[in-house]
Scaffold this motif. Sequence first.
Motif, PDB file in Angstrom:
ATOM      1  N   ALA A   1       4.513   7.764  -0.800  1.00 41.17           N
ATOM      2  CA  ALA A   1       4.764   7.043  -2.220  1.00 41.17           C
ATOM      3  C   ALA A   1       5.950   6.615  -3.148  1.00 41.17           C
ATOM      4  O   ALA A   1       6.156   6.630  -3.876  1.00 41.17           O
ATOM      5  CB  ALA A   1       3.964   8.236  -3.076  1.00 41.17           C
ATOM      6  N   SER A   2       6.730   7.229  -2.254  1.00 37.78           N
ATOM      7  CA  SER A   2       8.498   7.498  -2.364  1.00 37.78           C
ATOM      8  C   SER A   2       8.773   5.902  -2.268  1.00 37.78           C
ATOM      9  O   SER A   2      10.478   5.943  -3.089  1.00 37.78           O
ATOM     10  CB  SER A   2       9.032   8.740  -2.531  1.00 37.78           C
ATOM     11  N   VAL A   3       8.713   5.711  -1.054  1.00 32.91           N
ATOM     12  CA  VAL A   3       9.490   4.875  -0.924  1.00 32.91           C
ATOM     13  C   VAL A   3       9.672   3.037  -1.397  1.00 32.91           C
ATOM     14  O   VAL A   3      10.977   3.107  -1.509  1.00 32.91           O
ATOM     15  CB  VAL A   3       8.484   3.835   0.233  1.00 32.91           C
ATOM     16  N   PRO A   4       8.922   2.721  -2.666  1.00 32.37           N
ATOM     17  CA  PRO A   4       9.370   1.920  -4.228  1.00 32.37           C
ATOM     18  C   PRO A   4      10.113   2.651  -4.541  1.00 32.37           C
ATOM     19  O   PRO A   4      11.309   1.650  -4.763  1.00 32.37           O
ATOM     20  CB  PRO A   4       8.133   1.868  -4.685  1.00 32.37           C
ATOM     21  N   LEU A   5       9.793   3.492  -4.570  1.00 32.83           N
ATOM     22  CA  LEU A   5      11.665   4.406  -5.812  1.00 32.83           C
ATOM     23  C   LEU A   5      12.649   4.203  -5.191  1.00 32.83           C
ATOM     24  O   LEU A   5      13.890   3.550  -5.584  1.00 32.83           O
ATOM     25  CB  LEU A   5      10.792   5.722  -5.953  1.00 32.83           C
ATOM     26  N   PHE A   6      12.765   4.746  -4.092  1.00 35.90           N
ATOM     27  CA  PHE A   6      14.242   4.161  -3.178  1.00 35.90           C
ATOM     28  C   PHE A   6      14.237   3.402  -2.685  1.00 35.90           C
ATOM     29  O   PHE A   6      15.443   3.280  -3.301  1.00 35.90           O
ATOM     30  CB  PHE A   6      13.853   5.329  -1.941  1.00 35.90           C
TER      31      PHE A   6
ATOM     32  N   ALA B   1       5.449  11.160  -7.469  1.00 43.59           N
ATOM     33  CA  ALA B   1       6.200  10.465  -6.727  1.00 43.59           C
ATOM     34  C   ALA B   1       5.329   9.275  -7.084  1.00 43.59           C
ATOM     35  O   ALA B   1       6.925   8.007  -7.655  1.00 43.59           O
ATOM     36  CB  ALA B   1       5.632   9.814  -5.439  1.00 43.59           C
ATOM     37  N   GLN B   2       4.342   8.357  -7.855  1.00 45.11           N
ATOM     38  CA  GLN B   2       4.312   7.606  -8.343  1.00 45.11           C
ATOM     39  C   GLN B   2       4.237   7.770  -9.422  1.00 45.11           C
ATOM     40  O   GLN B   2       4.397   6.929 -10.326  1.00 45.11           O
ATOM     41  CB  GLN B   2       2.612   7.636  -8.192  1.00 45.11           C
TER      42      GLN B   2
ATOM     43  N   GLN C   1       1.180  -1.152   0.027  1.00 48.26           N
ATOM     44  CA  GLN C   1      -0.360  -0.301  -0.285  1.00 48.26           C
ATOM     45  C   GLN C   1       0.712   1.318  -0.233  1.00 48.26           C
ATOM     46  O   GLN C   1       0.960   1.978   0.860  1.00 48.26           O
ATOM     47  CB  GLN C   1      -1.210  -0.004   1.171  1.00 48.26           C
ATOM     48  N   ALA C   2       1.027   1.802  -1.382  1.00 45.52           N
ATOM     49  CA  ALA C   2       2.463   2.659  -1.253  1.00 45.52           C
ATOM     50  C   ALA C   2       1.431   3.948  -2.025  1.00 45.52           C
ATOM     51  O   ALA C   2       2.511   4.463  -2.880  1.00 45.52           O
ATOM     52  CB  ALA C   2       3.926   2.482  -1.905  1.00 45.52           C
TER      53      ALA C   2
ATOM     54  N   ALA D   1      -1.208  15.319  -1.998  1.00 50.42           N
ATOM     55  CA  ALA D   1      -2.113  15.386  -3.553  1.00 50.42           C
ATOM     56  C   ALA D   1      -1.415  14.755  -4.589  1.00 50.42           C
ATOM     57  O   ALA D   1      -1.007  13.463  -5.186  1.00 50.42           O
ATOM     58  CB  ALA D   1      -3.630  15.414  -3.519  1.00 50.42           C
ATOM     59  N   ASP D   2      -0.861  15.927  -4.491  1.00 50.33           N
ATOM     60  CA  ASP D   2       0.164  16.354  -5.741  1.00 50.33           C
ATOM     61  C   ASP D   2       1.430  15.475  -5.855  1.00 50.33           C
ATOM     62  O   ASP D   2       2.173  15.135  -6.183  1.00 50.33           O
ATOM     63  CB  ASP D   2       0.710  18.218  -5.954  1.00 50.33           C
ATOM     64  N   THR D   3       1.634  15.405  -3.843  1.00 52.34           N
ATOM     65  CA  THR D   3       3.040  14.902  -3.931  1.00 52.34           C
ATOM     66  C   THR D   3       3.086  13.409  -4.136  1.00 52.34           C
ATOM     67  O   THR D   3       4.528  12.427  -4.564  1.00 52.34           O
ATOM     68  CB  THR D   3       3.215  15.182  -2.657  1.00 52.34           C
ATOM     69  N   ASN D   4       2.129  12.821  -3.756  1.00 50.89           N
ATOM     70  CA  ASN D   4       1.814  11.448  -4.189  1.00 50.89           C
ATOM     71  C   ASN D   4       1.896  11.277  -5.524  1.00 50.89           C
ATOM     72  O   ASN D   4       2.061   9.950  -6.293  1.00 50.89           O
ATOM     73  CB  ASN D   4       0.671  10.769  -3.162  1.00 50.89           C
TER      74      ASN D   4
END
Length: 758
Positions: free
Chosen positions: A631-636, A569-570, A430-431, A563-566
């Motif tokens: 939302a940035s966790v998968p990328l990092f 990030a996606q 759930q990211a 919302a814009d940050t998420n």
Amino acid sequence: MEIIGRGVGSVGKRLGTGNRGSSRWWVAVAALSLIAWMVVGGIGGPTFGKLSEVSSNDQASFLPASAESTEAREWQNKFTSASSVPAVVLVESPEKLSPAQLVGLGSLGNQLAAVEGVSHSASMVGPIPSADGKAAQFLVPMKQGNGVKESIQSLRAKATGYVADAGLPPGTATYVTGPAGFLADLVNAFGGIDGILLFAALGAVLVILLAVYRSVVLPFVVLLTSVFALCGSILVIFALAKAGAVQLTGQSQGILSILVVGSATDYALLFVARYREALGHVSNKWSALLRAYKGSFEAILASGTTVALALLCLLFSELNSNRGLGPIGAIGIGFSMLASLTLLPAALGLLGRTAFWPRTPKKSPAARRGAASAAGAPGIAGPVKADSANADIPRIWRLLAGMIAKRPRAVWLGAAAVLVVCASGLLQLQASGVPQSALILSKSEAVDGQAALGRHYPAGAGSPVVIVADEIAATAVLAEVKAQGGISDAAMVVAQTGSGGSPLAEPRTNAAPLVRDGRVLINATLSAEADSAKAEQTVATLRQKLHDKAPGTLVGGTTATAADTNASAQADLRRIIPIVLAVILLVLMALLRAVLAPLLLIGTVVLSYAAALGVSAWVFNHVFGFRGADASVPLFGFVFLVALGVDYNIFLMTRVREESPGAGTRAGILKGLGATGGVITSAGVVLAATFAALGVIPILFLAQISFIVAFGVLLDTTIVRSLLVPALSYDIGRRIWWPGRLGRARAMNGTQRVTATS
């Protein structure tokens, strides 16, 4: 890279390290290197404590200028003479407050207004009583900047002191919450980065190094290498952040420390392993040092370059915070490589074998490289007996090599199956972002205050939705906002209320709206908590309707910013992952002079990343009980795990490529596995321990990155690099180097059978 490696070897031949004159020359070079790094450490060390001066943790500043919430914020600032962030001071009583007590709260408002850090360019609103009469709140505009933590502490002290002396009902409590309260608690949570995090990481690394080397001196030499690398990177990053060239945040500051300590230690482990090996072949320590340099330089350079380039791919991110981490991390990796290739060799050269005391390595004629060509492995025709070239390889790696040689396909298929099962947990990830109240894992008055606020007021009070509309469409836009489900109240900012305004403050009937450059500002209160998914959905629906009804209308505020940050990030995840994979693939092709091997290595680390993320999703949901993931966790996680996972494959495959021309690819794989197994496993444990240290900072994002990378690195070193890669490579054989020269060549000594077990 090959040309550079050959150049290092030729330097040693020309200098002739066996005579006294050349030794004195090397001593002078080593001493100058140590002095230079001492200067770097002396300046950079004190600078570490100053990083918070140029660091920002304001989420709104992370977004690009093109984001709608960013544009709305810029317009909002035009309605005030200085930008501010609101704090909500709440007084909550267990029983209904009397009219006299409510009037008395006016003196608290005067005390709050006198606190340093309160912005006087925007109006403070309050006290505003709740409908049930058991609470009153003040909306206090705070100046933005690094002093918000201290200002919020002063507000809390004033509010607590007033309640103690004002004769309010027993049990009356005060809270300072709202965006400014959350920001202050976030800054406070990041406070441990300046000391606690670094000491935790260094302490963990020291314990591991003592266990690995069982030496008194060497662990401190390696540890100081990473510390001086960190000091050098801090000097450059502080200057860049102060000049506004990069954006430094609390999370990038923490990741920098971990990344530098972990990577510098990993590179040092590889260099020390080659130095110890060389000391078993030559008597002169400077000759051994040059052998170690030649054997490790290419791998360290390729490894560091891969990680640095992967981090620089973050420059393609829409989020300013991610873009800032790219060059910050790359600078840290650059200094890690530099310290490992200059400071560490200088220290080892001056110390010689003493660095390993009390387990001083001795020259072993039986371990000379010439004997290694007779080594082989079961499964290759023409068996020969294991010789003493295998004697210095730990038994566990000999046994593992034997297992791979006997059943390579079963080994790599079994390892891949385990990773696929782990990766199935990705379905639980759930990211899509988490509420602001879930970001701080330690006790937070802002979180408690938000819950208390929701008991007496509309849940979104204190964090209004900000709408910027054209003056000619203002009335229609206001009507549309009020009619929107999920909005409890809305009001236009009017000239008489000053420049701040509040949707909770009743505007005067005849007051004209405040106009700036043909636009008006509307504040709307959400029915749901401002950081909830329901609030984000309300904002998304409101944007759609207003864009259709009055094109050019902007919707911003705390909820819109989240919302814009998420969303950014996606979008970054879809954009940056292919770029990182392409960059790493090109580096591997240049290093290994092949196409097939790099493709397979990329595939294994991607599978390892998916497995780590799958297990992490299960742990986050069912063990830690997190309310989701940033939302940035998968990328990092991808950038760190893929780049660092390729690191260990580089360590392994460069050694395999070194051994293959003489012994053949399959024998080279087993020899490379045995030679690098211990050092890569140690490096993996060190890196996992340093990233695990991020868990001491009570921030959800860092805790999740800590677990994902620590677990992923261990998974990579134990399954991917120890089983999957060598077994798959062994099964394919010399074709692994296709279309390079090694893919067509056979072993120099003919087809052999190498005994891998003792």
